[in-house]
Design a protein around this motif. Structure first.
Motif, PDB file in Angstrom:
ATOM      1  N   VAL A  68      35.734  36.317  47.133  1.00  0.00           N
ATOM      2  CA  VAL A  68      35.399  35.785  45.809  1.00  0.00           C
ATOM      3  C   VAL A  68      35.148  36.960  44.867  1.00  0.00           C
ATOM      4  CG1 VAL A  68      33.802  34.405  44.445  1.00  0.00           C
ATOM      5  CG2 VAL A  68      34.393  33.685  46.765  1.00  0.00           C
ATOM      6  N   LEU A  69      35.873  36.988  43.753  1.00  0.00           N
ATOM      7  CA  LEU A  69      35.685  38.033  42.746  1.00  0.00           C
ATOM      8  C   LEU A  69      34.738  37.521  41.664  1.00  0.00           C
ATOM      9  CD1 LEU A  69      36.568  40.850  41.683  1.00  0.00           C
ATOM     10  CD2 LEU A  69      38.311  39.634  40.335  1.00  0.00           C
ATOM     11  N   GLN A  70      33.672  38.265  41.426  1.00  0.00           N
ATOM     12  CA  GLN A  70      32.721  37.961  40.353  1.00  0.00           C
ATOM     13  C   GLN A  70      32.995  38.906  39.195  1.00  0.00           C
ATOM     14  OE1 GLN A  70      28.697  39.146  41.134  1.00  0.00           O
ATOM     15  NE2 GLN A  70      27.829  37.972  39.437  1.00  0.00           N
ATOM     16  N   SER A  71      33.049  38.387  37.979  1.00  0.00           N
ATOM     17  CA  SER A  71      33.210  39.244  36.798  1.00  0.00           C
ATOM     18  C   SER A  71      32.269  38.740  35.711  1.00  0.00           C
ATOM     19  CB  SER A  71      34.659  39.243  36.312  1.00  0.00           C
ATOM     20  OG  SER A  71      35.134  37.931  36.091  1.00  0.00           O
ATOM     21  N   TRP A  72      31.722  39.670  34.936  1.00  0.00           N
ATOM     22  CA  TRP A  72      30.765  39.284  33.909  1.00  0.00           C
ATOM     23  C   TRP A  72      30.659  40.390  32.856  1.00  0.00           C
ATOM     24  CZ3 TRP A  72      29.477  41.487  38.493  1.00  0.00           C
ATOM     25  CH2 TRP A  72      28.609  42.566  38.483  1.00  0.00           C
ATOM     26  N   CYS A  73      30.083  40.018  31.727  1.00  0.00           N
ATOM     27  CA  CYS A  73      29.773  40.970  30.664  1.00  0.00           C
ATOM     28  C   CYS A  73      28.262  41.144  30.600  1.00  0.00           C
ATOM     29  CB  CYS A  73      30.307  40.482  29.313  1.00  0.00           C
ATOM     30  SG  CYS A  73      32.114  40.493  29.213  1.00  0.00           S
ATOM     31  N   GLU A  74      27.829  42.341  30.227  1.00  0.00           N
ATOM     32  CA  GLU A  74      26.393  42.638  30.241  1.00  0.00           C
ATOM     33  C   GLU A  74      25.593  41.710  29.347  1.00  0.00           C
ATOM     34  OE1 GLU A  74      26.013  46.716  29.219  1.00  0.00           O
ATOM     35  OE2 GLU A  74      26.872  47.458  31.101  1.00  0.00           O
ATOM     36  N   GLU A  77      25.545  37.847  31.386  1.00  0.00           N
ATOM     37  CA  GLU A  77      25.599  37.881  32.846  1.00  0.00           C
ATOM     38  C   GLU A  77      25.336  36.514  33.467  1.00  0.00           C
ATOM     39  OE1 GLU A  77      23.845  40.614  36.530  1.00  0.00           O
ATOM     40  OE2 GLU A  77      23.325  41.065  34.445  1.00  0.00           O
ATOM     41  N   ASP A  78      24.578  35.656  32.751  1.00  0.00           N
ATOM     42  CA  ASP A  78      24.302  34.325  33.282  1.00  0.00           C
ATOM     43  C   ASP A  78      25.536  33.435  33.261  1.00  0.00           C
ATOM     44  OD1 ASP A  78      24.209  34.374  30.478  1.00  0.00           O
ATOM     45  OD2 ASP A  78      23.000  32.551  30.407  1.00  0.00           O
ATOM     46  N   ARG A  79      26.615  33.890  32.589  1.00  0.00           N
ATOM     47  CA  ARG A  79      27.851  33.109  32.546  1.00  0.00           C
ATOM     48  C   ARG A  79      28.964  33.821  33.317  1.00  0.00           C
ATOM     49  NH1 ARG A  79      26.291  32.798  27.149  1.00  0.00           N
ATOM     50  NH2 ARG A  79      28.054  34.037  26.398  1.00  0.00           N
ATOM     51  N   ALA A  80      28.594  34.487  34.398  1.00  0.00           N
ATOM     52  CA  ALA A  80      29.581  35.183  35.222  1.00  0.00           C
ATOM     53  C   ALA A  80      30.606  34.198  35.767  1.00  0.00           C
ATOM     54  CB  ALA A  80      28.886  35.902  36.381  1.00  0.00           C
ATOM     55  N   ARG A  81      31.838  34.658  35.917  1.00  0.00           N
ATOM     56  CA  ARG A  81      32.887  33.810  36.469  1.00  0.00           C
ATOM     57  C   ARG A  81      33.194  34.238  37.905  1.00  0.00           C
ATOM     58  NH1 ARG A  81      38.285  34.875  33.027  1.00  0.00           N
ATOM     59  NH2 ARG A  81      39.381  34.491  34.965  1.00  0.00           N
ATOM     60  N   TYR A  82      33.478  33.242  38.738  1.00  0.00           N
ATOM     61  CA  TYR A  82      33.782  33.471  40.142  1.00  0.00           C
ATOM     62  C   TYR A  82      35.138  32.840  40.444  1.00  0.00           C
ATOM     63  CZ  TYR A  82      28.740  34.438  40.524  1.00  0.00           C
ATOM     64  OH  TYR A  82      27.480  34.945  40.358  1.00  0.00           O
ATOM     65  N   GLN A  83      35.998  33.589  41.125  1.00  0.00           N
ATOM     66  CA  GLN A  83      37.315  33.064  41.471  1.00  0.00           C
ATOM     67  C   GLN A  83      37.756  33.629  42.819  1.00  0.00           C
ATOM     68  OE1 GLN A  83      38.813  35.580  37.976  1.00  0.00           O
ATOM     69  NE2 GLN A  83      40.698  35.231  39.153  1.00  0.00           N
ATOM     70  N   PHE A  84      38.537  32.847  43.556  1.00  0.00           N
ATOM     71  CA  PHE A  84      39.054  33.310  44.832  1.00  0.00           C
ATOM     72  C   PHE A  84      40.155  34.342  44.602  1.00  0.00           C
ATOM     73  CE2 PHE A  84      37.653  29.032  46.540  1.00  0.00           C
ATOM     74  CZ  PHE A  84      36.648  29.548  47.339  1.00  0.00           C
ATOM     75  N   VAL A  85      40.207  35.338  45.460  1.00  0.00           N
ATOM     76  CA  VAL A  85      41.333  36.268  45.491  1.00  0.00           C
ATOM     77  C   VAL A  85      41.823  36.344  46.936  1.00  0.00           C
ATOM     78  CG1 VAL A  85      40.571  37.632  43.510  1.00  0.00           C
ATOM     79  CG2 VAL A  85      39.784  38.254  45.792  1.00  0.00           C
ATOM     80  N   ASP A  86      43.098  36.687  47.112  1.00  0.00           N
ATOM     81  CA  ASP A  86      43.646  36.734  48.463  1.00  0.00           C
ATOM     82  C   ASP A  86      43.382  38.092  49.105  1.00  0.00           C
ATOM     83  OD1 ASP A  86      45.523  38.521  47.427  1.00  0.00           O
ATOM     84  OD2 ASP A  86      47.043  36.964  47.146  1.00  0.00           O
TER      85      ASP A  86
END
Length: 297
Positions: A68-74, A77-86
């Motif tokens: 799972v890749l987590q990405s966010w902006c400083e 941060e409470d609205r970080a996005r999570y998505q599956f990666v292979d």
């Protein structure tokens, strides 16, 4: 931490990505991003930022063996996005962030006899420095928690990059385009939610806002979907060559360079897509309301 939603951000037909699963971050293994010095910002930034101030990533290995890749902006941060990666994407991310132990653990790559870390093929080089300069380097290394050798490598790399940027002059053009896009999105959204103008005017601005984001996201997602097989194929070809070829083989060099080039372009497009807002449907709904801000906290 409670279980978090994992979204599907790869479907270009939707403005608001659907939830496809959940996972427990506390039960997963988390890999944090590596950092580098950014001359423009005059501070350390994540290596995955792609030039975007305040953008960060982390990678999780779930208890069930998924990535799972987590990405966010400083500032959000409470609205970080999570998505599956292979596996291929995870392996590339780990390589880019210098998680060699994790690559050996999860992908079974040998620790010796293989290729050096991507992007960091090292050859011994002797450099003589004055005592005062060496003391300053050692102090910087201590402050950053690095070895002297690693601090020297980073300082040399930063000096080289700074000279290349001044010569090419391309970042200014890139950031001008980013600012132009940000200005359009900001102005059209403000116009779509302005309670002091007519519903017709707000609806017009909302339509422009939605069309802009949909066009950009659809184009970027189509490009990412087209590129993904090529990125995977290049990474797999490099892995095969790494196992079969001599460390100085031209075949290994070509597969290495192709993998790095495609991966860099893929990440640039992916990070651009991540910057786009996902609230077009909400903005359109608000634009048609008597008071476009009535549902806001």
């Amino acid at each position: 931490m409670a279980r978090v939603d994992v979204h599907d951000y790869y479907d270009p037909k939707v403005d608001e990505p659907p939830v496809v699963s959940q996972f427990d971050p506390d039960a997963a293994e988390r890999f944090t991003e590596n950092t580098r010095w950014d001359n423009r910002l005059d501070r350390q930034v994540g290596v995955n930022a792609g030039g975007v101030d305040g953008y960060h990533q982390a990678l999780y290995r779930t208890a069930g063996g998924k990535w799972v890749l987590q990405s966010w902006c400083e500032d959000a941060e409470d609205r970080a996005r999570y998505q599956f990666v292979d596996d291929t994407q995870a392996r590339t991310w780990l390589r880019h962030n210098e998680e060699e132990d994790a690559i050996r653990q999860f992908f079974g790559e040998r620790a010796k006899g293989g290729r050096p870390k991507i992007g960091e093929r090292k050859r011994p080089t002797e450099v003589k420095l004055p005592d005062s300069l060496l003391a300053a380097v050692d102090q910087q290394a201590s402050d950053a928690g690095l070895t002297r050798a690693e601090m020297l490598r980073r300082l040399i790399r930063l000096g080289h990059q700074a000279g290349a940027y001044r010569a090419l002059g391309k970042p200014d053009e890139l950031w001008a385009a980013v600012r132009e896009a940000d200005d359009f999105l900001g102005e059209s959204k403000d116009g779509a939610t302005d309670p002091h103008i007519s519903v017709a005017e707000r609806t017009f601005n909302a339509a422009a806002y939605q069309a802009y984001t949909t066009a950009m996201r659809g184009t970027l997602k189509a490009a990412l979907e087209t590129m993904l097989p090529a990125v995977r194929e290049a990474s797999e070809a490099y892995a095969r060559a790494e196992r079969a070829e001599d460390p100085d083989s031209p075949v290994l060099a070509i597969t290495w360079g192709r993998t790095m080039g495609l991966d860099a372009l893929y990440r640039i497009l992916r990070d651009l897509e991540a910057l786009l807002p996902t609230d077009a449907s909400s903005v359109t709904h608000r634009a048609g309301s008597a008071d476009p801000n009535e549902d806001l906290d």
